[in-house]
Write a protein that holds these residues in place. Sequence first.
Motif, short mmCIF file in Angstrom:
data_model
loop_
_atom_site.label_atom_id
_atom_site.label_comp_id
_atom_site.label_asym_id
_atom_site.label_seq_id
_atom_site.Cartn_x
_atom_site.Cartn_y
_atom_site.Cartn_z
N MET A 74 0.85 -1.20 0.00
CA MET A 74 0.00 0.00 0.00
C MET A 74 0.89 1.25 0.00
O MET A 74 1.80 1.37 0.81
N ILE A 75 0.62 2.17 -0.92
CA ILE A 75 1.41 3.40 -0.99
C ILE A 75 0.87 4.39 0.04
O ILE A 75 -0.30 4.76 0.01
N ASP A 76 1.74 4.80 0.96
CA ASP A 76 1.31 5.73 2.01
C ASP A 76 2.06 7.05 1.85
O ASP A 76 3.26 7.12 2.09
N LEU A 77 1.33 8.09 1.46
CA LEU A 77 1.97 9.40 1.28
C LEU A 77 1.51 10.39 2.35
O LEU A 77 1.64 11.61 2.18
N ASN A 78 0.99 9.87 3.45
CA ASN A 78 0.60 10.75 4.55
C ASN A 78 1.82 11.53 5.03
O ASN A 78 2.91 10.97 5.16
N GLY A 79 1.63 12.82 5.28
CA GLY A 79 2.73 13.65 5.76
C GLY A 79 3.59 14.22 4.64
O GLY A 79 4.51 14.99 4.89
N LYS A 80 3.32 13.84 3.40
CA LYS A 80 4.09 14.35 2.26
C LYS A 80 3.31 15.47 1.57
O LYS A 80 2.08 15.41 1.49
N ARG A 81 4.06 16.44 1.05
CA ARG A 81 3.44 17.57 0.35
C ARG A 81 3.88 17.53 -1.10
O ARG A 81 5.09 17.53 -1.39
N ALA A 82 2.90 17.47 -2.02
CA ALA A 82 3.22 17.33 -3.44
C ALA A 82 2.82 18.58 -4.22
O ALA A 82 1.77 19.17 -3.97
N GLY A 112 -12.12 14.29 -0.68
CA GLY A 112 -11.39 14.25 0.60
C GLY A 112 -9.94 14.63 0.40
O GLY A 112 -9.43 14.56 -0.71
N GLY A 113 -9.32 15.08 1.47
CA GLY A 113 -7.91 15.44 1.40
C GLY A 113 -7.72 16.93 1.19
O GLY A 113 -8.67 17.67 0.97
N SER A 114 -6.47 17.34 1.29
CA SER A 114 -6.14 18.75 1.25
C SER A 114 -5.52 19.11 -0.09
O SER A 114 -4.41 18.70 -0.40
N ALA A 142 2.42 7.61 -8.59
CA ALA A 142 2.22 7.33 -7.16
C ALA A 142 3.29 6.36 -6.66
O ALA A 142 3.86 6.53 -5.57
N TYR A 143 3.61 5.36 -7.46
CA TYR A 143 4.66 4.41 -7.07
C TYR A 143 6.00 5.13 -6.94
O TYR A 143 6.70 5.00 -5.92
N LEU A 144 6.37 5.93 -7.96
CA LEU A 144 7.66 6.61 -7.93
C LEU A 144 7.75 7.60 -6.76
O LEU A 144 8.85 7.88 -6.27
N ALA A 145 6.60 8.12 -6.34
CA ALA A 145 6.58 9.08 -5.23
C ALA A 145 6.73 8.40 -3.87
O ALA A 145 7.00 9.05 -2.86
N SER A 146 6.58 7.09 -3.85
CA SER A 146 6.50 6.37 -2.57
C SER A 146 7.88 5.95 -2.05
O SER A 146 8.87 5.98 -2.79
N ALA A 173 -5.24 13.69 -8.10
CA ALA A 173 -6.28 12.88 -7.44
C ALA A 173 -5.67 11.64 -6.80
O ALA A 173 -6.01 11.27 -5.67
N ARG A 174 -4.74 11.03 -7.51
CA ARG A 174 -4.14 9.79 -7.00
C ARG A 174 -3.25 10.07 -5.77
O ARG A 174 -3.27 9.34 -4.78
N LEU A 175 -2.47 11.15 -5.83
CA LEU A 175 -1.60 11.47 -4.69
C LEU A 175 -2.44 11.85 -3.46
O LEU A 175 -2.12 11.47 -2.33
N LEU A 176 -3.55 12.54 -3.71
CA LEU A 176 -4.48 12.88 -2.61
C LEU A 176 -5.04 11.60 -2.00
O LEU A 176 -5.11 11.46 -0.77
N ALA A 177 -5.43 10.66 -2.86
CA ALA A 177 -6.02 9.40 -2.38
C ALA A 177 -5.03 8.61 -1.54
O ALA A 177 -5.42 7.84 -0.67
#
Length: 247
Positions: free
Chosen positions: A1-9, A54-56, A224-228, A24-28
């Motif tokens: 599972m890709i978890d980007l909580n705490g990251k700012r994109a 949902g999300g910021s 999303a994968y590369l960002a993780s 949308a995907r990074l927010l999700a």
Amino acid sequence: MIDLNGKRALVTGGTRGIGNAIAARLLAQGAQVIITGRSESGAADAAKALSRSGGSCHGVALDVADFAQVGAVIKQLGKDVGAIDILVNNAGITSDDVVMRMGEDAWDAVLNTNLKGSFACARAVIRGMMKKRWGRIINITSIVGSMGNIGQANYVAAKAGMEGMTRTLAREYATRGITANAVAPGFIETDMTRAMEDAARERLLAQVPVERFGAPEEVADAVAYLASDSAAYMTGQVLHINGGMLM
Ligand SMILES: NC(=O)c1ccc[n+]([C@@H]2O[C@H](COP(=O)([O-])OP(=O)(O)OC[C@H]3O[C@@H](n4cnc5c(N)ncnc54)[C@H](OP(=O)(O)O)[C@@H]3O)[C@@H](O)[C@H]2O)c1
């Protein structure tokens, strides 16, 4: 599972098309996302629509072709929301013609937006990433950067240039926990490809083994994968997503 909580994109050109799907995907996946577009209202409206799931998500006006503006806006973002962890250089334009008819304006506009804009954004976020010893730079290039394409000398040069720059970014900042990769889509259903004539679309489709254009979400999955954290050992690469059109 890709978890980007705490990251700012920061996703440039997130108002529609591929950039919008990436946002949308990074927010999700839990990231805080800032999208840009050339107009204040366009960026704000798109951010509002993205936030509904949902999300910021914040929208800011930014013309990536304006080098000074990029520096100023990203500096201000640093003060307002904090440093950027994930940069997606997605903003891009085309202005096609064969070489003998392509004017200087078309060359400059495409190089300034796609290539110089990506450099300006990367340059503006690197210091913050270095301080955190973590960062992701993801440059959206194109299949044509590897293949060439009739009528797109400016666009092809910009996308191939972005891939070269990606490899340099990867080498310069690898020891600081910052990765840089490119995602090179084939032909994806967006405003950019919808503008093509039917005959040109048919000609292209005949070259795609999976026999369809791609969806923006299929590019967003790779981003999303590369960002993780899972992609920490992948840097300086170009990931092709093109239904087998280039292999
Ligand atoms: N669609 C494809 O088949 C395909 C294939 C390979 C690569 N790509 C690449 O993928 C990226 C997105 O393409 P797309 O098809 O989603 O394009 P699109 O639907 O035309 O959207 C382009 C986005 O870029 C923004 N933009 C354009 N110029 C800008 C500038 N100077 N400053 C800031 N934002 C700017 C636009 O925002 P505003 O209009 O709101 O300003 C819009 O959000 C581009 O880099 C493109 O080259 C696309």
